[in-house]
Motif scaffolding. Sequence first.
Motif, PDB file in Angstrom:
ATOM      1  N   MET A 259       0.809  -1.221   0.000  1.00  0.00           N
ATOM      2  CA  MET A 259       0.000   0.000   0.000  1.00  0.00           C
ATOM      3  C   MET A 259       0.839   1.267   0.000  1.00  0.00           C
ATOM      4  O   MET A 259       0.305   2.358   0.111  1.00  0.00           O
ATOM      5  CB  MET A 259      -0.978   0.053   1.185  1.00  0.00           C
TER       6      MET A 259
ATOM      7  N   GLU B 276       2.254  -0.959  -6.841  1.00  0.00           N
ATOM      8  CA  GLU B 276       0.957  -1.115  -6.174  1.00  0.00           C
ATOM      9  C   GLU B 276      -0.192  -1.236  -7.167  1.00  0.00           C
ATOM     10  O   GLU B 276      -1.346  -1.123  -6.783  1.00  0.00           O
ATOM     11  CB  GLU B 276       0.690   0.097  -5.265  1.00  0.00           C
TER      12      GLU B 276
ATOM     13  N   CYS C 230      -6.970  -5.610  -2.535  1.00  0.00           N
ATOM     14  CA  CYS C 230      -6.691  -4.462  -1.685  1.00  0.00           C
ATOM     15  C   CYS C 230      -7.266  -4.795  -0.322  1.00  0.00           C
ATOM     16  O   CYS C 230      -8.469  -4.959  -0.182  1.00  0.00           O
ATOM     17  CB  CYS C 230      -7.352  -3.217  -2.276  1.00  0.00           C
TER      18      CYS C 230
ATOM     19  N   TRP D 187      -8.943   0.139   1.568  1.00  0.00           N
ATOM     20  CA  TRP D 187     -10.025   0.790   0.853  1.00  0.00           C
ATOM     21  C   TRP D 187      -9.471   1.308  -0.464  1.00  0.00           C
ATOM     22  O   TRP D 187      -8.442   1.971  -0.498  1.00  0.00           O
ATOM     23  CB  TRP D 187     -10.573   1.940   1.698  1.00  0.00           C
ATOM     24  N   ARG D 188     -10.186   1.002  -1.576  1.00  0.00           N
ATOM     25  CA  ARG D 188      -9.682   1.405  -2.879  1.00  0.00           C
ATOM     26  C   ARG D 188     -10.394   2.664  -3.375  1.00  0.00           C
ATOM     27  O   ARG D 188     -11.617   2.726  -3.376  1.00  0.00           O
ATOM     28  CB  ARG D 188      -9.886   0.264  -3.885  1.00  0.00           C
TER      29      ARG D 188
ATOM     30  N   ASP E  45      -3.793   3.521  -5.080  1.00  0.00           N
ATOM     31  CA  ASP E  45      -5.256   3.496  -5.042  1.00  0.00           C
ATOM     32  C   ASP E  45      -5.807   2.578  -3.959  1.00  0.00           C
ATOM     33  O   ASP E  45      -6.961   2.193  -3.995  1.00  0.00           O
ATOM     34  CB  ASP E  45      -5.822   3.138  -6.416  1.00  0.00           C
ATOM     35  N   CYS E  46      -5.004   2.260  -2.993  1.00  0.00           N
ATOM     36  CA  CYS E  46      -5.476   1.405  -1.904  1.00  0.00           C
ATOM     37  C   CYS E  46      -4.898   1.953  -0.608  1.00  0.00           C
ATOM     38  O   CYS E  46      -3.694   2.038  -0.454  1.00  0.00           O
ATOM     39  CB  CYS E  46      -4.999  -0.029  -2.158  1.00  0.00           C
TER      40      CYS E  46
END
Length: 128
Positions: free
Chosen positions: A70, A80, A88, A91-92, A102-103
């Motif tokens: 992450m 990533e 993930c 939270w994406r 994006d995670c």
Amino acid sequence: MASKQLGFLCDDRTTCIPPSLLCNRKLDCSHGEDESKAYCGQIPSSLPQNLIFKCPNRKTWTYIDKVCDMRNDCGDCSDESGLQCSTCSGWRCNTVFFADCDCIPKARCKDGIQDCADWSDENMCTED
Ligand SMILES: [Ca+2]
Ligand SMILES: [Ca+2]
């Protein structure tokens, strides 16, 4: 942590350390071979090649245990990306901080600080 964990086996043949502890200027093997010139003399080419991840942008590299953790280690999130990391565990979303990809970790949901461009980390994400 991911399941495909590889590590560095110290000379005592028992201690296995995560790749990112190699050449981190701390002695993690009892005889310090994780910081020896043989491995740390010409980073990254002197490092065991199976323990490093060459970023697709060819500009940089990271340790394989930093892939899908992450955090943006390649600088362009290629360590990533969804191609690398199928799941993930946080939270994406589209993040607002470039250090994040994006995670984001679930711990940052509803912490009063915006992490997602759409504020979904504060509005929708639940910490469980
Ligand atoms: Ca070390
Ligand atoms: Ca990373």
